[in-house]
Design a protein around this motif. Structure first.
Motif, PDB file in Angstrom:
ATOM      1  N   LEU C 225      -3.697 -10.099   5.444  1.00 32.71           N
ATOM      2  CA  LEU C 225      -3.337  -8.857   4.773  1.00 32.71           C
ATOM      3  C   LEU C 225      -2.231  -8.148   5.541  1.00 32.71           C
ATOM      4  O   LEU C 225      -1.248  -7.674   4.966  1.00 32.71           O
ATOM      5  CB  LEU C 225      -4.576  -7.964   4.666  1.00 32.71           C
ATOM      6  CG  LEU C 225      -4.406  -6.621   3.980  1.00 32.71           C
ATOM      7  CD1 LEU C 225      -3.968  -6.804   2.550  1.00 32.71           C
ATOM      8  CD2 LEU C 225      -5.709  -5.828   4.029  1.00 32.71           C
ATOM      9  N   GLU C 226      -2.386  -8.094   6.863  1.00 30.41           N
ATOM     10  CA  GLU C 226      -1.409  -7.372   7.684  1.00 30.41           C
ATOM     11  C   GLU C 226      -0.018  -8.012   7.579  1.00 30.41           C
ATOM     12  O   GLU C 226       0.976  -7.318   7.398  1.00 30.41           O
ATOM     13  CB  GLU C 226      -1.893  -7.337   9.135  1.00 30.41           C
ATOM     14  CG  GLU C 226      -0.925  -6.716  10.125  1.00 30.41           C
ATOM     15  CD  GLU C 226      -0.620  -5.242   9.842  1.00 30.41           C
ATOM     16  OE1 GLU C 226      -1.333  -4.634   9.028  1.00 30.41           O
ATOM     17  OE2 GLU C 226       0.345  -4.715  10.415  1.00 30.41           O
ATOM     18  N   THR C 227       0.060  -9.347   7.646  1.00 37.11           N
ATOM     19  CA  THR C 227       1.384  -9.980   7.546  1.00 37.11           C
ATOM     20  C   THR C 227       2.006  -9.747   6.176  1.00 37.11           C
ATOM     21  O   THR C 227       3.181  -9.418   6.071  1.00 37.11           O
ATOM     22  CB  THR C 227       1.331 -11.512   7.778  1.00 37.11           C
ATOM     23  OG1 THR C 227       0.032 -11.965   7.422  1.00 37.11           O
ATOM     24  CG2 THR C 227       1.646 -11.873   9.201  1.00 37.11           C
ATOM     25  N   GLN C 228       1.206  -9.899   5.118  1.00 38.82           N
ATOM     26  CA  GLN C 228       1.773  -9.729   3.771  1.00 38.82           C
ATOM     27  C   GLN C 228       2.181  -8.278   3.538  1.00 38.82           C
ATOM     28  O   GLN C 228       3.175  -7.989   2.897  1.00 38.82           O
ATOM     29  CB  GLN C 228       0.769 -10.167   2.700  1.00 38.82           C
ATOM     30  CG  GLN C 228       0.330 -11.607   2.843  1.00 38.82           C
ATOM     31  CD  GLN C 228       1.499 -12.574   2.923  1.00 38.82           C
ATOM     32  OE1 GLN C 228       2.512 -12.403   2.265  1.00 38.82           O
ATOM     33  NE2 GLN C 228       1.371 -13.582   3.780  1.00 38.82           N
ATOM     34  N   ARG C 229       1.377  -7.372   4.082  1.00 42.64           N
ATOM     35  CA  ARG C 229       1.660  -5.951   3.901  1.00 42.64           C
ATOM     36  C   ARG C 229       2.953  -5.578   4.601  1.00 42.64           C
ATOM     37  O   ARG C 229       3.806  -4.883   4.047  1.00 42.64           O
ATOM     38  CB  ARG C 229       0.516  -5.137   4.483  1.00 42.64           C
ATOM     39  CG  ARG C 229       0.637  -3.657   4.288  1.00 42.64           C
ATOM     40  CD  ARG C 229      -0.464  -2.944   5.031  1.00 42.64           C
ATOM     41  NE  ARG C 229      -0.210  -2.942   6.473  1.00 42.64           N
ATOM     42  CZ  ARG C 229       0.585  -2.051   7.063  1.00 42.64           C
ATOM     43  NH1 ARG C 229       1.185  -1.136   6.363  1.00 42.64           N
ATOM     44  NH2 ARG C 229       0.785  -2.110   8.370  1.00 42.64           N
ATOM     45  N   SER C 230       3.126  -6.065   5.835  1.00 41.70           N
ATOM     46  CA  SER C 230       4.296  -5.619   6.584  1.00 41.70           C
ATOM     47  C   SER C 230       5.571  -6.257   6.047  1.00 41.70           C
ATOM     48  O   SER C 230       6.656  -5.791   6.343  1.00 41.70           O
ATOM     49  CB  SER C 230       4.117  -5.905   8.076  1.00 41.70           C
ATOM     50  OG  SER C 230       3.681  -7.215   8.260  1.00 41.70           O
ATOM     51  N   THR C 231       5.421  -7.323   5.240  1.00 41.76           N
ATOM     52  CA  THR C 231       6.631  -7.871   4.618  1.00 41.76           C
ATOM     53  C   THR C 231       6.698  -7.480   3.136  1.00 41.76           C
ATOM     54  O   THR C 231       7.480  -8.042   2.380  1.00 41.76           O
ATOM     55  CB  THR C 231       6.670  -9.407   4.739  1.00 41.76           C
ATOM     56  OG1 THR C 231       5.420  -9.921   4.269  1.00 41.76           O
ATOM     57  CG2 THR C 231       6.881  -9.834   6.166  1.00 41.76           C
ATOM     58  N   PHE C 232       5.877  -6.511   2.758  1.00 45.14           N
ATOM     59  CA  PHE C 232       5.909  -5.931   1.405  1.00 45.14           C
ATOM     60  C   PHE C 232       5.719  -6.952   0.302  1.00 45.14           C
ATOM     61  O   PHE C 232       6.291  -6.839  -0.768  1.00 45.14           O
ATOM     62  CB  PHE C 232       7.202  -5.146   1.190  1.00 45.14           C
ATOM     63  CG  PHE C 232       7.293  -3.965   2.092  1.00 45.14           C
ATOM     64  CD1 PHE C 232       6.654  -2.781   1.758  1.00 45.14           C
ATOM     65  CD2 PHE C 232       7.983  -4.037   3.295  1.00 45.14           C
ATOM     66  CE1 PHE C 232       6.702  -1.688   2.603  1.00 45.14           C
ATOM     67  CE2 PHE C 232       8.036  -2.953   4.151  1.00 45.14           C
ATOM     68  CZ  PHE C 232       7.407  -1.769   3.807  1.00 45.14           C
ATOM     69  N   GLU C 233       4.871  -7.959   0.566  1.00 47.51           N
ATOM     70  CA  GLU C 233       4.538  -8.941  -0.467  1.00 47.51           C
ATOM     71  C   GLU C 233       3.373  -8.373  -1.278  1.00 47.51           C
ATOM     72  O   GLU C 233       2.241  -8.855  -1.189  1.00 47.51           O
ATOM     73  CB  GLU C 233       4.130 -10.270   0.176  1.00 47.51           C
ATOM     74  CG  GLU C 233       5.236 -10.944   0.945  1.00 47.51           C
ATOM     75  CD  GLU C 233       6.141 -11.762   0.030  1.00 47.51           C
ATOM     76  OE1 GLU C 233       5.916 -11.726  -1.203  1.00 47.51           O
ATOM     77  OE2 GLU C 233       7.061 -12.418   0.542  1.00 47.51           O
ATOM     78  N   TYR C 234       3.644  -7.347  -2.071  1.00 43.02           N
ATOM     79  CA  TYR C 234       2.527  -6.646  -2.686  1.00 43.02           C
ATOM     80  C   TYR C 234       1.723  -7.454  -3.708  1.00 43.02           C
ATOM     81  O   TYR C 234       0.524  -7.235  -3.851  1.00 43.02           O
ATOM     82  CB  TYR C 234       2.970  -5.285  -3.217  1.00 43.02           C
ATOM     83  CG  TYR C 234       2.692  -4.217  -2.191  1.00 43.02           C
ATOM     84  CD1 TYR C 234       1.652  -3.317  -2.360  1.00 43.02           C
ATOM     85  CD2 TYR C 234       3.425  -4.148  -1.009  1.00 43.02           C
ATOM     86  CE1 TYR C 234       1.353  -2.357  -1.398  1.00 43.02           C
ATOM     87  CE2 TYR C 234       3.137  -3.196  -0.040  1.00 43.02           C
ATOM     88  CZ  TYR C 234       2.105  -2.308  -0.238  1.00 43.02           C
ATOM     89  OH  TYR C 234       1.800  -1.381   0.711  1.00 43.02           O
ATOM     90  N   PRO C 235       2.323  -8.386  -4.436  1.00 41.48           N
ATOM     91  CA  PRO C 235       1.475  -9.209  -5.318  1.00 41.48           C
ATOM     92  C   PRO C 235       0.406  -9.962  -4.534  1.00 41.48           C
ATOM     93  O   PRO C 235      -0.720 -10.137  -4.988  1.00 41.48           O
ATOM     94  CB  PRO C 235       2.467 -10.171  -5.967  1.00 41.48           C
ATOM     95  CG  PRO C 235       3.765  -9.445  -5.902  1.00 41.48           C
ATOM     96  CD  PRO C 235       3.744  -8.663  -4.633  1.00 41.48           C
ATOM     97  N   ARG C 236       0.773 -10.368  -3.325  1.00 39.57           N
ATOM     98  CA  ARG C 236      -0.227 -11.052  -2.487  1.00 39.57           C
ATOM     99  C   ARG C 236      -1.237 -10.056  -1.940  1.00 39.57           C
ATOM    100  O   ARG C 236      -2.427 -10.349  -1.864  1.00 39.57           O
ATOM    101  CB  ARG C 236       0.471 -11.767  -1.329  1.00 39.57           C
ATOM    102  CG  ARG C 236       1.324 -12.917  -1.814  1.00 39.57           C
ATOM    103  CD  ARG C 236       1.978 -13.613  -0.669  1.00 39.57           C
ATOM    104  NE  ARG C 236       2.691 -14.786  -1.143  1.00 39.57           N
ATOM    105  CZ  ARG C 236       3.392 -15.580  -0.363  1.00 39.57           C
ATOM    106  NH1 ARG C 236       3.478 -15.321   0.941  1.00 39.57           N
ATOM    107  NH2 ARG C 236       3.996 -16.627  -0.853  1.00 39.57           N
ATOM    108  N   VAL C 237      -0.740  -8.869  -1.557  1.00 36.44           N
ATOM    109  CA  VAL C 237      -1.659  -7.831  -1.073  1.00 36.44           C
ATOM    110  C   VAL C 237      -2.718  -7.556  -2.132  1.00 36.44           C
ATOM    111  O   VAL C 237      -3.914  -7.499  -1.843  1.00 36.44           O
ATOM    112  CB  VAL C 237      -0.882  -6.541  -0.728  1.00 36.44           C
ATOM    113  CG1 VAL C 237      -1.842  -5.385  -0.472  1.00 36.44           C
ATOM    114  CG2 VAL C 237       0.001  -6.766   0.492  1.00 36.44           C
ATOM    115  N   THR C 238      -2.267  -7.423  -3.370  1.00 34.63           N
ATOM    116  CA  THR C 238      -3.221  -7.147  -4.446  1.00 34.63           C
ATOM    117  C   THR C 238      -4.251  -8.263  -4.562  1.00 34.63           C
ATOM    118  O   THR C 238      -5.447  -7.996  -4.711  1.00 34.63           O
ATOM    119  CB  THR C 238      -2.472  -6.997  -5.775  1.00 34.63           C
ATOM    120  OG1 THR C 238      -1.491  -5.985  -5.615  1.00 34.63           O
ATOM    121  CG2 THR C 238      -3.422  -6.606  -6.890  1.00 34.63           C
TER     122      THR C 238
END
Ligand SMILES: Nc1ncnc2c1ncn2[C@@H]1O[C@H](COP(=O)(O)OP(=O)(O)OP(=O)(O)O)[C@@H](O)[C@H]1O
Ligand SMILES: [Mg+2]
Lengths: 263, 261, 263
Positions: C225-238
């Motif tokens: 979650l932290e890696t995807q969040r910090s690279t703004f991969e929001y579809p993955r965050v969701t």
């Protein structure tokens, strides 16, 4: 009939959603200023009869009218206006224990003041005066500012009566008002009710469990059995035989307050 | 969640042993999977002792100048979150009571369950891009999750009250709103306010961690000090956090006890 | 009915307290509002960008799911390990903190304060601490949850222990049993169902917490979650957020149904 009946049931019937019959078919007329005691065994429909008068329990068929006006079947302004004229006293008092006695009594004024005033607890002086007079009538003026929950059972029931009186009602309905009180308090409360009826001329209908109380305090006794009126007559003339008819059995020691069989 | 005190008759020793064995077995597999071996455990005290020795002495200059403001920000976040939660949950708690509003209650309970499902920090992850990096995002996240919890608890309080007075107000010709005012609210308010205070205590802890995703408060400070191995500064963060949280817990607890007396 | 009873004056309200409380709450809210820079303009400026991000985060990127399986499993493993070790360690902490069972005041005092201090720090703080001590990874997470579990169970269970019936434990002592025997035969069996219930409750909390521990490097799904969040991969965050929610809800349902059956 010259004078309009205070309460008039015509073919009144109540069937609860689960199919239980609360009132089978009741025709009954109560004149203004009468003091009527309703007796009957448990489940006979006493509570249902009272609650039909102020619409807490709507009729399924027939009609009930208060001072000539039919009781609306659904909640709303019309029903609230009618309820304002009908005070109710409950077996379990139903006061808000965390509020002061005064506030509880002022609740009797809710339908008489503008809604915003009631909402904000800003009662007009005239209504406070009425509330005080109601407290004086039941003799607990000194408790006005006490938390209602801190009072004794008898005092709490007096708060309930004062609340009904504060409505300045035309009718008072009391559903087994003394059933959770000790014998001494019971007689005090019953005397209060009789006195209020005589002094203010408020039509009063009281459900009672005890036969001796019914005979002692009632002017007129109405007997219910299985949702039907099976006796209606003067309190002096009610006999052992009548009680047997109302209860479907011999009255025993459990049916009288003082522990002695009814004469 | 205070369970009753009845003790169930033991369902036979074999049953208990079996459950214990299953748990032990699962535990061993899990421990093995995350490499928590006896050797790693044996190493642990030494590692901890070493790190803890770096913590001394706490850098209190940093504490007063940087940590205290951040802690204050956490308190602010928690307070606003609690205020949002209290204000919105009060009407929702009434509407969510089965005994008062049988039809609306189900919908309200569903909304509250949804709000509760999200941990604050996941909500914050979405609020940060919406309202910008910082404490405001944190307060909103905490507010929403407080609404969820406080609505549920409040509705339970309302459902447990004596409905007699409600009917009495209506029998006197009062509207449903006035019945709420004179029969429901007085009965439930002390308990509901106690829940608010308790939620405030929880929110302080929650807001302390939100800094990790950039939503303000002391969490970001701790993360940075540890990341750059400024252990004396981290010690100041921990020390001040413990003291401040203990003080707030004590104050809030004292008020709660007075309310419910 | 005596008119002699004078009406009591309404007792003066504690205005100092009321005004003080209202002022304090208002000031605190105003101060906090400033403190978090509550600003509608900033909100308005950020909204368009935020909206874009929200729009982008839907639909979730389902093709990413296979890469979540291992971290999700690790998350559950962390929760299990933390709950089991913490659950065992919580037993002595709870017993010593129970006023009626503790062997001495000093032990009780130290233990109770120890317990309270454990409770002050949020789970993520422990995770950061352990990550600093033992390095990034699931072990740090498991240790953090161990501490968290001890804090939760010992607090709740020591209260249950204080509420037990002391008859049997005292009888064990009176018949010459040791302190440990008193615990084993008298005290603990009574509170055992509570223990199991609290342990399950702690497990629920731990599953919830383990999902986010990775944000600070303590293993599990949170790290993804932290890696995807910090690279703004929001579809993955969701997608991650949704999977976390589903798992948390399932575990909570199961655990709650077991708990309900227990007590
Ligand atoms: N809310 C309700 N739902 C379904 N049935 C009801 C309800 N209230 C009353 N009844 C049924 O209606 C009948 C009359 O009940 P009611 O309460 O009027 O009797 P009652 O004479 O007041 O009895 P009691 O002396 O026990 O108070 C009973 O058979 C009762 O079971
Ligand atoms: Mg009845």
């Amino acid at each position: 009939m010259i004078r309009e009946a205070a309460i008039r049931f015509e073919g009144a019937r109540v069937v609860y959603p689960n199919g239980a019959v609360g009132l089978a078919s009741v025709d009954l007329s109560i004149a203004p200023g009468e003091f009527v005691v309703v007796v009957g065994s448990s489940g006979a429909g006493k509570s249902t009869l009272l609650r039909a008068v102020n619409g807490l329990t709507p009729l399924s068929a027939g009609s009930v009218a208060v001072q000539g006006q039919p009781v609306p079947r659904s909640e709303g302004r019309a029903l609230r206006r009618l309820r304002a004229q009908v005070g109710m006293i409950f077996q379990d008092f139903r006061i808000t224990r965390r509020l002061t006695v005064m506030t509880n009594v002022l609740v009797g004024r809710v339908a008489h003041v503008p809604a915003w005033r009631a909402m904000l607890n800003l009662w007009p002086a005239a209504d406070r005066e009425i509330a005080f007079r109601a407290l004086e009538r039941v003799g607990i003026t000194d408790k006005a500012w006490v938390r209602a929950g801190d009072l004794s059972g008898g005092q709490q029931q007096r708060v309930g009566i004062a609340r009904a009186l504060a409505q300045e009602p035309a009718i008072i309905l009391a559903d087994e008002p003394v059933a959770s009180l000790d014998p001494v308090t019971t007689h005090q409360i019953m005397r209060d009710l009789v006195r209020i009826n005589q002094e203010l001329g408020i039509t009063t209908v009281v459900n009672l469990h005890f036969l001796d109380l019914a005979r002692r305090y009632g002017q007129r006794i109405v007997g219910l059995r299985n949702g039907e009126v099976v006796y209606d007559g003067r309190a002096e003339s009610v006999t052992q035989e009548d009680f047997r008819h109302i209860y479907g059995r011999d009255p025993d020691a459990g049916d009288v307050l003082d522990g002695q069989a009814a004469r | 969640m205070t369970p009753g005190t009845t003790l169930q008759p033991p369902a036979g020793i074999g049953w208990a042993t079996r459950v214990t064995l299953v748990i032990a077995f699962t535990f061993l597999i899990c421990a093995w999977a995350i490499d928590l071996t006896p050797a790693a455990l044996a190493n642990l005290p030494r590692q901890m002792a070493m790190v803890l020795s770096f913590f001394y002495p706490a850098d209190m200059d940093y504490g007063w100048s940087r940590v205290l403001p951040a802690l204050l920000e956490s308190i602010h976040i928690a307070w606003i979150g609690t205020i949002i939660g209290a204000a919105i949950s009060l009407p929702l708690a009434l509407l969510g009571a089965r005994t008062l509003f049988p039809r609306i209650a189900r919908l309200v309970k569903l909304i509250s369950a949804t709000a509760r499902a999200f941990p604050e920090i996941l909500l914050a992850i979405y609020f940060v891009p919406i309202v910008g990096l910082g404490a405001f995002a944190g307060a909103l996240a905490i507010g929403i999750s407080s609404v969820g919890m406080l609505t549920k608890l409040g509705a339970e309080v309302v459902e447990s009250i004596d409905m007699g007075p409600v009917e009495a107000v209506q029998a006197a010709g009062g509207s449903r709103l006035l019945a709420l005012r004179y029969a429901v609210v007085p009965q439930v308010l002390p308990e509901i306010v106690a829940h608010w205070l308790f939620r405030f205590e929880l929110n302080i802890r929650a807001s302390a961690v939100l800094g990790v995703v950039g939503a303000g408060g002391v969490g970001g400070v701790l993360l940075n000090t540890l990341r750059y191995r400024h252990f004396e500064k981290a010690a100041a963060v921990l020390l001040l956090t413990i003291v401040v949280v203990l003080i707030i817990d004590m104050m809030s607890g004292a008020i709660r006890r007075r309310l419910l007396r | 009915m005596s008119d002699a009873v004078t009406r009591p004056l309404r007792p003066a309200r504690n205005w100092a307290l009321i005004i003080g409380a209202v002022t304090a709450v208002t000031l605190m809210t105003w101060w906090s509002g400033r403190g978090i820079r509550f600003s509608l303009t900033e909100l308005a400026c950020n909204l368009p960008g935020g909206r874009r991000l929200l729009v982008e985060s839907w639909p979730p990127e389902f093709s990413f799911f296979p890469r979540l399986l291992a971290p999700l499993l690790e998350t559950l493993q962390i929760a299990v390990v933390g709950t089991v070790i913490g659950g065992i360690l919580a037993v002595p902490v709870a017993v010593l903190a129970a006023r009626n069972l503790t062997p001495g005041f000093l032990v009780w005092f130290v233990d109770r304060n120890f317990m309270n201090i454990l409770r002050t720090l949020p789970d993520l703080f422990w995770a950061m601490l352990f990550a600093a001590a033992v390095g990034f990874g699931p072990i740090a997470g498991a240790l953090a949850l161990t501490v968290f579990t001890v804090a939760v169970i010992s607090k709740l269970w020591s209260e249950s222990l204080e509420a037990i019936d002391m008859g049997v434990p005292e009888a064990v002592r009176a018949s010459g049993g040791s302190w440990l025997q008193m615990l084993q035969f008298g005290a603990i069996p009574q509170a055992l169902p509570h223990y199991v219930s609290y342990a399950l409750y702690a497990f629920e909390l731990n599953v919830r917490a383990s999902m986010i521990l990775g944000l600070v490097g303590a293993g599990g799904i949170g790290m993804v979650l932290e890696t995807q969040r910090s690279t703004f991969e929001y579809p993955r965050v969701t997608l991650i957020v949704l999977s976390v929610l589903v798992i948390v809800l399932i575990i909570e349902q199961v655990s709650e149904s077991i708990r309900r059956r227990l007590i």
